[in-house]
Write a protein that holds these residues in place. Sequence first.
Motif, PDB file in Angstrom:
ATOM      1  N   MET A 124       0.874  -1.178   0.000  1.00  0.00           N
ATOM      2  CA  MET A 124       0.000   0.000   0.000  1.00  0.00           C
ATOM      3  C   MET A 124       0.906   1.222   0.000  1.00  0.00           C
ATOM      4  O   MET A 124       1.880   1.291   0.753  1.00  0.00           O
ATOM      5  CB  MET A 124      -0.897  -0.006   1.234  1.00  0.00           C
ATOM      6  CG  MET A 124      -1.741   1.236   1.425  1.00  0.00           C
ATOM      7  SD  MET A 124      -2.859   1.006   2.861  1.00  0.00           S
ATOM      8  CE  MET A 124      -3.424   2.696   3.102  1.00  0.00           C
ATOM      9  N   ILE A 125       0.619   2.179  -0.888  1.00  0.00           N
ATOM     10  CA  ILE A 125       1.412   3.401  -0.993  1.00  0.00           C
ATOM     11  C   ILE A 125       0.545   4.588  -0.579  1.00  0.00           C
ATOM     12  O   ILE A 125      -0.569   4.755  -1.092  1.00  0.00           O
ATOM     13  CB  ILE A 125       1.939   3.596  -2.426  1.00  0.00           C
ATOM     14  CG1 ILE A 125       2.920   2.470  -2.782  1.00  0.00           C
ATOM     15  CG2 ILE A 125       2.604   4.955  -2.593  1.00  0.00           C
ATOM     16  CD1 ILE A 125       3.408   2.509  -4.216  1.00  0.00           C
ATOM     17  N   VAL A 126       1.058   5.392   0.338  1.00  0.00           N
ATOM     18  CA  VAL A 126       0.332   6.569   0.816  1.00  0.00           C
ATOM     19  C   VAL A 126       1.109   7.809   0.382  1.00  0.00           C
ATOM     20  O   VAL A 126       2.225   8.065   0.865  1.00  0.00           O
ATOM     21  CB  VAL A 126       0.170   6.540   2.351  1.00  0.00           C
ATOM     22  CG1 VAL A 126      -0.614   7.761   2.815  1.00  0.00           C
ATOM     23  CG2 VAL A 126      -0.522   5.255   2.792  1.00  0.00           C
ATOM     24  N   LEU A 127       0.531   8.568  -0.548  1.00  0.00           N
ATOM     25  CA  LEU A 127       1.174   9.788  -1.038  1.00  0.00           C
ATOM     26  C   LEU A 127       0.934  10.931  -0.067  1.00  0.00           C
ATOM     27  O   LEU A 127       0.048  10.882   0.800  1.00  0.00           O
ATOM     28  CB  LEU A 127       0.652  10.121  -2.426  1.00  0.00           C
ATOM     29  CG  LEU A 127       0.836   9.018  -3.487  1.00  0.00           C
ATOM     30  CD1 LEU A 127       0.345   9.491  -4.842  1.00  0.00           C
ATOM     31  CD2 LEU A 127       2.280   8.565  -3.552  1.00  0.00           C
ATOM     32  N   VAL A 139      -4.950  -3.122  -8.698  1.00  0.00           N
ATOM     33  CA  VAL A 139      -4.617  -2.022  -7.794  1.00  0.00           C
ATOM     34  C   VAL A 139      -5.906  -1.298  -7.415  1.00  0.00           C
ATOM     35  O   VAL A 139      -6.720  -0.956  -8.276  1.00  0.00           O
ATOM     36  CB  VAL A 139      -3.637  -1.023  -8.440  1.00  0.00           C
ATOM     37  CG1 VAL A 139      -3.281   0.081  -7.441  1.00  0.00           C
ATOM     38  CG2 VAL A 139      -2.372  -1.721  -8.920  1.00  0.00           C
ATOM     39  N   ASN A 140      -6.092  -1.069  -6.124  1.00  0.00           N
ATOM     40  CA  ASN A 140      -7.222  -0.288  -5.623  1.00  0.00           C
ATOM     41  C   ASN A 140      -6.745   1.131  -5.316  1.00  0.00           C
ATOM     42  O   ASN A 140      -5.732   1.314  -4.651  1.00  0.00           O
ATOM     43  CB  ASN A 140      -7.777  -0.917  -4.343  1.00  0.00           C
ATOM     44  CG  ASN A 140      -8.323  -2.314  -4.579  1.00  0.00           C
ATOM     45  OD1 ASN A 140      -9.360  -2.479  -5.195  1.00  0.00           O
ATOM     46  ND2 ASN A 140      -7.614  -3.331  -4.102  1.00  0.00           N
ATOM     47  N   TYR A 184       6.337 -11.475  -5.313  1.00  0.00           N
ATOM     48  CA  TYR A 184       4.885 -11.551  -5.442  1.00  0.00           C
ATOM     49  C   TYR A 184       4.339 -10.387  -6.271  1.00  0.00           C
ATOM     50  O   TYR A 184       4.988  -9.351  -6.403  1.00  0.00           O
ATOM     51  CB  TYR A 184       4.228 -11.522  -4.064  1.00  0.00           C
ATOM     52  CG  TYR A 184       4.615 -12.679  -3.163  1.00  0.00           C
ATOM     53  CD1 TYR A 184       4.084 -13.943  -3.369  1.00  0.00           C
ATOM     54  CD2 TYR A 184       5.503 -12.501  -2.110  1.00  0.00           C
ATOM     55  CE1 TYR A 184       4.427 -15.007  -2.541  1.00  0.00           C
ATOM     56  CE2 TYR A 184       5.853 -13.554  -1.273  1.00  0.00           C
ATOM     57  CZ  TYR A 184       5.316 -14.812  -1.497  1.00  0.00           C
ATOM     58  OH  TYR A 184       5.655 -15.852  -0.692  1.00  0.00           O
ATOM     59  N   GLY A 185       3.120 -10.570  -6.765  1.00  0.00           N
ATOM     60  CA  GLY A 185       2.467  -9.503  -7.511  1.00  0.00           C
ATOM     61  C   GLY A 185       0.980  -9.737  -7.622  1.00  0.00           C
ATOM     62  O   GLY A 185       0.441  -9.907  -8.719  1.00  0.00           O
ATOM     63  N   LEU A 186       0.294  -9.764  -6.477  1.00  0.00           N
ATOM     64  CA  LEU A 186      -1.140 -10.063  -6.482  1.00  0.00           C
ATOM     65  C   LEU A 186      -1.966  -8.787  -6.600  1.00  0.00           C
ATOM     66  O   LEU A 186      -2.609  -8.541  -7.608  1.00  0.00           O
ATOM     67  CB  LEU A 186      -1.514 -10.852  -5.236  1.00  0.00           C
ATOM     68  CG  LEU A 186      -2.901 -11.511  -5.243  1.00  0.00           C
ATOM     69  CD1 LEU A 186      -3.095 -12.393  -6.463  1.00  0.00           C
ATOM     70  CD2 LEU A 186      -3.116 -12.320  -3.968  1.00  0.00           C
ATOM     71  N   SER A 187      -1.965  -7.957  -5.563  1.00  0.00           N
ATOM     72  CA  SER A 187      -2.705  -6.701  -5.648  1.00  0.00           C
ATOM     73  C   SER A 187      -1.983  -5.635  -4.839  1.00  0.00           C
ATOM     74  O   SER A 187      -0.968  -5.903  -4.184  1.00  0.00           O
ATOM     75  CB  SER A 187      -4.151  -6.866  -5.156  1.00  0.00           C
ATOM     76  OG  SER A 187      -4.197  -7.075  -3.757  1.00  0.00           O
ATOM     77  N   ALA A 188      -2.505  -4.408  -4.899  1.00  0.00           N
ATOM     78  CA  ALA A 188      -1.868  -3.280  -4.219  1.00  0.00           C
ATOM     79  C   ALA A 188      -2.908  -2.195  -4.004  1.00  0.00           C
ATOM     80  O   ALA A 188      -4.053  -2.305  -4.446  1.00  0.00           O
ATOM     81  CB  ALA A 188      -0.692  -2.747  -5.044  1.00  0.00           C
ATOM     82  N   ALA A 189      -2.481  -1.123  -3.323  1.00  0.00           N
ATOM     83  CA  ALA A 189      -3.364   0.020  -3.088  1.00  0.00           C
ATOM     84  C   ALA A 189      -2.542   1.297  -3.138  1.00  0.00           C
ATOM     85  O   ALA A 189      -1.376   1.315  -2.751  1.00  0.00           O
ATOM     86  CB  ALA A 189      -4.061  -0.103  -1.730  1.00  0.00           C
ATOM     87  N   VAL A 190      -3.161   2.366  -3.657  1.00  0.00           N
ATOM     88  CA  VAL A 190      -2.530   3.688  -3.710  1.00  0.00           C
ATOM     89  C   VAL A 190      -3.528   4.706  -3.179  1.00  0.00           C
ATOM     90  O   VAL A 190      -4.695   4.715  -3.597  1.00  0.00           O
ATOM     91  CB  VAL A 190      -2.118   4.069  -5.150  1.00  0.00           C
ATOM     92  CG1 VAL A 190      -1.473   5.452  -5.159  1.00  0.00           C
ATOM     93  CG2 VAL A 190      -1.182   3.037  -5.744  1.00  0.00           C
ATOM     94  N   PHE A 191      -3.056   5.569  -2.254  1.00  0.00           N
ATOM     95  CA  PHE A 191      -3.924   6.583  -1.667  1.00  0.00           C
ATOM     96  C   PHE A 191      -3.418   7.974  -2.016  1.00  0.00           C
ATOM     97  O   PHE A 191      -2.262   8.318  -1.770  1.00  0.00           O
ATOM     98  CB  PHE A 191      -4.009   6.403  -0.144  1.00  0.00           C
ATOM     99  CG  PHE A 191      -4.951   5.312   0.267  1.00  0.00           C
ATOM    100  CD1 PHE A 191      -6.219   5.606   0.744  1.00  0.00           C
ATOM    101  CD2 PHE A 191      -4.591   3.980   0.124  1.00  0.00           C
ATOM    102  CE1 PHE A 191      -7.102   4.601   1.102  1.00  0.00           C
ATOM    103  CE2 PHE A 191      -5.460   2.958   0.469  1.00  0.00           C
ATOM    104  CZ  PHE A 191      -6.721   3.268   0.968  1.00  0.00           C
ATOM    105  N   SER A 192      -4.319   8.763  -2.605  1.00  0.00           N
ATOM    106  CA  SER A 192      -4.027  10.154  -2.973  1.00  0.00           C
ATOM    107  C   SER A 192      -5.342  10.850  -3.253  1.00  0.00           C
ATOM    108  O   SER A 192      -6.291  10.226  -3.750  1.00  0.00           O
ATOM    109  CB  SER A 192      -3.135  10.203  -4.218  1.00  0.00           C
ATOM    110  OG  SER A 192      -3.034  11.515  -4.719  1.00  0.00           O
TER     111      SER A 192
END
Length: 505
Positions: free
Chosen positions: A247-250, A421-422, A395-403
């Motif tokens: 999960m990436i939080v900008l 990616v969500n 791995y490379g299943l899913s991810a999340a990005v918040f902005s």
Amino acid sequence: MTATPDVDASATATIHNPATGAVAGTVRWTDPADVPRIAAGLRQAQREWEARGAAGRAKVLARFAVWMGEHRDEIEQLLIKETGKSATDAAQEVPLLIMIASYYIKTMEKALAPETRPAPLPFLSIKKIQVHYRPRPVVAIIAPWNYPVANLLMDGIAALAAGSAVLLKPSERTPLTAELLLRGWIDSGAPEVMAIVQGAREAVEAVVDNADFVQFTGSSATGAKVAERAARTLTPISLELGGKDPMIVLEDADIELAAHAAVWGAFFNAGQTCVSVERVYVMEQVYDAFVDAVVKDVQNLKMGAGDGFDFGSLIDDSQVAVVERHVADALAKGGRARTGGKRPSGPGSFYEPTVLVDVDHSMDCMMEETFGPTLPIMKVSSVAEAVRLANDSPYGLSAAVFSRDIERAKDVALQLDCGAVNVNDVISNLMCTTAPMGGWKTSGIGARFGGADGIRKFCKQETVVVPRTAVGAGGNYYNNSLKALKRMNTMMTKLALARPKRTAK
């Protein structure tokens, strides 16, 4: 203390609740030698099931969906007994299956209808080209223990919709709910195109050997073994495997929203979710505020099985040991536990919700799949660093990005090496049955769901070419004179080099 039950072919075993140690029920293991007979029975019943057509099968699936809705409480109570889940976590599985069934009931007839394809060249326009979707007779569903209800049938429903029979192999840790679901299928008035094989490794091998398609959900290591076994008979497979979802939080993210999402995504089902949030990368400008918000949320979580709790126990003590090892490794290498960090006293395979800070990629908690209630959070100085670290994984299943900037978040999403990616959410892609859910790298092969493809994956494609007219039939048979070949070559060259006509603006 709980452990994986011993599996002795043709023996009866007792399954215990990992949260309390109480008896959840008993199961009789299947003798692997009986699997060919079980598969043969399914293969015979499948012929009539396919002959019903999509509309006929949809009626049966609708009755089964109604049965699941009417027996939801019974299913969830048994689910809690064999997994130690909280009631909150257990409540997610039956509705997901009903949603999937509802979607395919409405779309399966169109998805399975023959497709007419255009002629590739003008002289082939005298042919009608159709692609038909024919179900593979026996589809094996090998399911894990983390979602014994949902993982058992989220693909099984699509296979049944396609016209296949399904051979279910639930985890030996959670075999009980499978038996209940099979009873529901029969009680719905459905034909005997669903059967269960109970057991461990030898049962899996027998199931793979006797199936026409294998859908496996589980660890990457076991998935590789299933793929190797299936390769012996060239049996097609679809694998949904492990993940270490980032999960990436900008710096422009809604911090409260991101913190709530991270906590739910990490601790839902005690972290035992393939698409759970397993690691977080936060821009340094908002790192402290994000960590504080996460810690505040986690301190309000209630751990325990059944009603009134946010998440329950892990499946057994071997899974607790993985979490303990990852936390200990992080602490030994300079990480800090802002919450939790230990196993609570008392019975059950529980582990406290643990927020880890001052972490980096030298630590197991950032590189290996934990599958437990931990949330490691790492500070980053740039988006480029966050993307690089997120992709630094097998791995490379899913991810999340918040902005708050959706377009910026989408740009980051398309740099991540994963199947889904969500943006400003977590795990929601699991509900999107119209889109594929599959992993890259060691997270899998193929995908589940994906609209029509979610049904067609269980089918063989058969192309049927029929004449539109008798004119010209057989005109080219053995017509291999030099003059004819030169004429054909000239025509094909012109067609290949022809430019499309420009349309008037």
